[in-house]
Design an enzyme around this catalytic site. Structure first.
Site, mmCIF file in Angstrom:
data_model
loop_
_atom_site.group_PDB
_atom_site.id
_atom_site.type_symbol
_atom_site.label_atom_id
_atom_site.label_comp_id
_atom_site.label_asym_id
_atom_site.label_seq_id
_atom_site.Cartn_x
_atom_site.Cartn_y
_atom_site.Cartn_z
ATOM 1 C CB ILE A 11 14.655 -4.814 -0.821
ATOM 2 C CG1 ILE A 11 13.535 -4.862 0.232
ATOM 3 C CG2 ILE A 11 15.284 -3.424 -0.906
ATOM 4 C CD1 ILE A 11 12.288 -4.069 -0.103
ATOM 5 C CB THR A 82 19.017 -8.779 8.666
ATOM 6 O OG1 THR A 82 17.854 -8.028 8.304
ATOM 7 C CG2 THR A 82 20.241 -8.113 8.111
ATOM 8 C CB THR A 117 15.815 -4.115 8.309
ATOM 9 O OG1 THR A 117 15.022 -3.625 7.243
ATOM 10 C CG2 THR A 117 15.350 -3.515 9.616
ATOM 11 C CE LYS A 202 13.019 -0.802 7.299
ATOM 12 N NZ LYS A 202 12.054 -0.702 6.233
ATOM 13 C CG ASN A 206 9.005 -1.518 9.753
ATOM 14 O OD1 ASN A 206 8.167 -0.842 9.158
ATOM 15 N ND2 ASN A 206 9.923 -2.208 9.123
ATOM 16 N NE ARG A 209 1.825 -0.547 8.967
ATOM 17 C CZ ARG A 209 0.652 0.003 8.664
ATOM 18 N NH1 ARG A 209 0.328 1.179 9.166
ATOM 19 N NH2 ARG A 209 -0.185 -0.623 7.858
ATOM 20 N N GLY A 253 2.530 -10.232 10.722
ATOM 21 C CA GLY A 253 3.495 -11.061 10.001
ATOM 22 C C GLY A 253 4.400 -10.233 9.116
ATOM 23 C CB CYS A 256 9.239 -5.300 7.769
ATOM 24 S SG CYS A 256 9.806 -5.701 6.118
ATOM 25 C CE1 TYR A 313 4.237 -9.952 3.744
ATOM 26 C CE2 TYR A 313 3.476 -8.511 5.506
ATOM 27 C CZ TYR A 313 4.102 -8.681 4.307
ATOM 28 O OH TYR A 313 4.606 -7.590 3.648
ATOM 29 C CE LYS A 314 1.596 -6.124 2.624
ATOM 30 N NZ LYS A 314 1.915 -4.724 2.843
HETATM 31 N N1 SAJ Z 1 -1.384 -5.250 10.290
HETATM 32 C C1 SAJ Z 1 -2.372 -5.264 11.272
HETATM 33 N N2 SAJ Z 1 -3.045 -4.106 11.526
HETATM 34 C C2 SAJ Z 1 -2.792 -2.953 10.851
HETATM 35 C C3 SAJ Z 1 -1.796 -2.942 9.857
HETATM 36 C C4 SAJ Z 1 -1.104 -4.106 9.597
HETATM 37 O O1 SAJ Z 1 -2.626 -6.287 11.915
HETATM 38 O O2 SAJ Z 1 -3.445 -1.944 11.149
HETATM 39 C C5 SAJ Z 1 -0.610 -6.477 10.029
HETATM 40 C C6 SAJ Z 1 -0.780 -7.033 8.621
HETATM 41 O O3 SAJ Z 1 -1.873 -7.901 8.551
HETATM 42 C C7 SAJ Z 1 0.555 -7.754 8.414
HETATM 43 C C8 SAJ Z 1 1.547 -6.922 9.226
HETATM 44 O O4 SAJ Z 1 0.763 -6.125 10.093
HETATM 45 O O5 SAJ Z 1 0.516 -9.063 8.954
HETATM 46 C C9 SAJ Z 1 2.485 -6.044 8.453
HETATM 47 O O6 SAJ Z 1 1.850 -5.480 7.320
HETATM 48 P P1 SAJ Z 1 2.046 -3.975 6.815
HETATM 49 O O7 SAJ Z 1 1.268 -3.838 5.569
HETATM 50 O O8 SAJ Z 1 1.739 -3.029 7.884
HETATM 51 O O9 SAJ Z 1 3.606 -3.822 6.571
HETATM 52 P P2 SAJ Z 1 4.734 -4.636 5.750
HETATM 53 O O10 SAJ Z 1 5.428 -5.538 6.718
HETATM 54 O O11 SAJ Z 1 4.213 -5.244 4.510
HETATM 55 O O12 SAJ Z 1 5.712 -3.424 5.345
HETATM 56 C C10 SAJ Z 1 6.277 -2.610 6.362
HETATM 57 C C11 SAJ Z 1 6.032 -1.135 6.031
HETATM 58 N N3 SAJ Z 1 6.343 -0.287 7.169
HETATM 59 C C12 SAJ Z 1 5.503 0.670 7.619
HETATM 60 O O13 SAJ Z 1 4.422 0.875 7.127
HETATM 61 C C13 SAJ Z 1 6.000 1.501 8.747
HETATM 62 C C14 SAJ Z 1 6.885 -0.741 4.839
HETATM 63 O O14 SAJ Z 1 6.779 0.645 4.587
HETATM 64 C C15 SAJ Z 1 8.355 -1.114 5.092
HETATM 65 O O15 SAJ Z 1 9.188 -0.780 3.997
HETATM 66 C C16 SAJ Z 1 8.422 -2.600 5.297
HETATM 67 O O16 SAJ Z 1 7.663 -2.918 6.465
HETATM 68 C C17 SAJ Z 1 9.879 -3.001 5.470
HETATM 69 O O17 SAJ Z 1 10.456 -3.548 4.519
HETATM 70 O O18 SAJ Z 1 10.473 -2.697 6.521
#
Ligand code: SAJ
Length: 422
Positions: A11, A82, A117, A202, A206, A209, A253, A256, A313-314
């Protein structure tokens, strides 16, 4: 303005690149010498589209440089990690060190912003008291605010510009000046609020989600038992105008979503029941995948060779933080009957970067598609089948086309699917 950014990670560095290409002079501070040396040569050590070009432009233009120490500035932005401790509470030691590091350079009228965060109350109570003890009255002598990032790795520079943001000040004036500062590159709406509200906001984004992914994972496990295809359920349910089911997978993973919900739980564990359960459900997914692997290879005597595709993680990132695939690999090893080989060109984990997919598939008993990196979309399934000892794949992301895989002579198994197609 002269801006000093503490922490040049996922970030801090893109934020430094943004400010320094939008009219400000930025000094980036980090404890990692590699990051500093790279930046001062216009380079970056993380994988993120457009970042290196932007950093290079700013360094060449003289508006961005890095150092191990802060310097006097108009605004200080804290973007340090953090981490979560073993007891699932936030470790604020980096935030504390960053605050103490800037105190010798702080002057009346300066702006201090926290982006990391953090649990509710960190800006107002934790940082507020550190600066008060140093002789600055927050809100009077210095402006103090929380301004969380919302960007998605892989799209950071686009989202830094386009996403809306919330700025939480410890008073109205702090929120106002910080909003003005971010306006220099943010094209989305900037909303102002109170500091703890912004922190909670914030965390809740997350958590929303995470809870929804947990629901999808629960659905996947139910469907496996009830001979239903969860992916079809999700596809059709999401045609409803007010439903947005998320996708199941081998776990959640990243630094966040897998972490932030705990920062709410640590403050109110008795009340945060759904949040805790969702975390536990998602953390249990590697174990569930292990169960599927056991069932699919139970007929094999002796060591079973499992080829794991993807360990980040993705997809399409080089970040392994909190990756559920690392947990899965650990569990496979503990069983003592599996020989795991990993392929992932984005990161080097146990030779994953150099392993060739088709070589690694030799004599494998099962291929687990763990991360849906784009390069795994169009692979030669017939070649894989030739190489393998037992032609089976387990797709944990619904990424491959069942027909194509089966036409190549492989058995196709899908996480969340307890029933064959029509
Ligand atoms: N995942 C699933 N199923 C889904 C969506 C994601 O299993 O339907 C898994 C992914 O495989 C991964 C994890 O969730 O392991 C997280 O991936 P992600 O793409 O959903 O999110 P991050 O962690 O890369 O980024 C998130 C985002 N938050 C939201 O969408 C609410 C991003 O906007 C934030 O800025 C970021 O966290 C952060 O820095 O907090």
């Amino acid at each position: 303005m002269n801006i000093c950014i503490i922490g040049l990670g996922y970030i801090g560095l893109p934020t430094a690149a943004m400010f320094s290409t939008h009219g400000h002079k930025v000094l980036g501070v980090d404890i990692n010498k590699k990051v500093i040396d790279a930046l001062n040569q216009g380079k970056v050590i993380i994988e993120e589209p457009y970042l290196e070009e932007m950093v290079n432009d700013a360094v060449k233009g003289g508006t961005l440089k890095a150092s191990e120490k802060p310097d006097e500035a108009d605004a200080f932005i804290i973007c340090v990690p953090t981490p979560i401790r073993a007891d699932k509470t936030a470790d604020l030691s980096y935030v504390e060190n960053a605050a103490r590091m800037i105190i010798p350079y702080l002057k009346k009228g300066n702006i201090v912003i926290l982006e990391s965060t953090s649990p509710p109350g960190t800006t107002r109570d934790f940082l507020g008291s550190i600066f008060s003890h140093a002789g600055f009255i927050p809100g009077e002598d210095i402006y103090l605010a929380y301004c969380p990032e919302r960007v998605l790795p892989g799209r950071i520079l686009i989202e830094l510009k386009e996403n809306s943001r919330v700025v939480g000040g410890i008073n109205e004036e702090s929120a106002r000046v910080v909003k003005e500062l971010y306006k220099s590159f943010v094209e989305g709406e900037i909303y102002t609020s109170e500091a703890t509200t912004a922190e909670m906001c914030k965390l809740m984004e997350n958590t929303y989600r995470d809870v929804n992914i947990a629901l999808a994972n629960e659905l996947a496990m139910l469907c496996e038992k009830m001979r239903v295809n969860a992916w079809d359920v999700i596809k059709f349910a999401n045609k409803h105008p007010r439903v947005n089911l998320h996708m199941p997978g081998p776990g959640v993973g990243g630094h966040c979503i897998a972490v932030d919900p705990w920062f709410i739980v640590e403050k109110q564990p008795e009340i945060a029941k759904i949040i805790t359960l969702a975390r536990d459900t998602n953390d249990g997914m590697p174990q569930h995948v292990l169960g599927r692997i056991e069932a699919l290879t139970s007929h094999i005597e002796g060591k079973k060779k499992i080829l794991i595709l993807g360990v980040t993680y993705k997809p399409d990132v080089d970040d392994m933080r909190e990756s559920p695939i690392i947990e899965l690999i650990g569990q496979l090893k503990k069983e003592g009957v599996y020989n795991t080989v990993i392929v992932d060109k984005h990161v080097d984990y146990e030779g994953s970067k150099d392993n060739d997919l088709y070589e690694a598939a030799k004599n494998a008993h099962l291929i687990v598609l763990a991360v849906n990196h784009s390069e795994y979309k169009n692979i030669d399934f017939a070649r894989l089948k030739e190489a393998m000892n037992s032609p089976k794949v387990l797709d944990t992301r619904n990424f491959w086309d069942r027909d194509i895989v089966e036409q190549a002579g492989l058995e196709y198994h899908l996480l969340g699917c307890g029933r064959n197609q029509f």
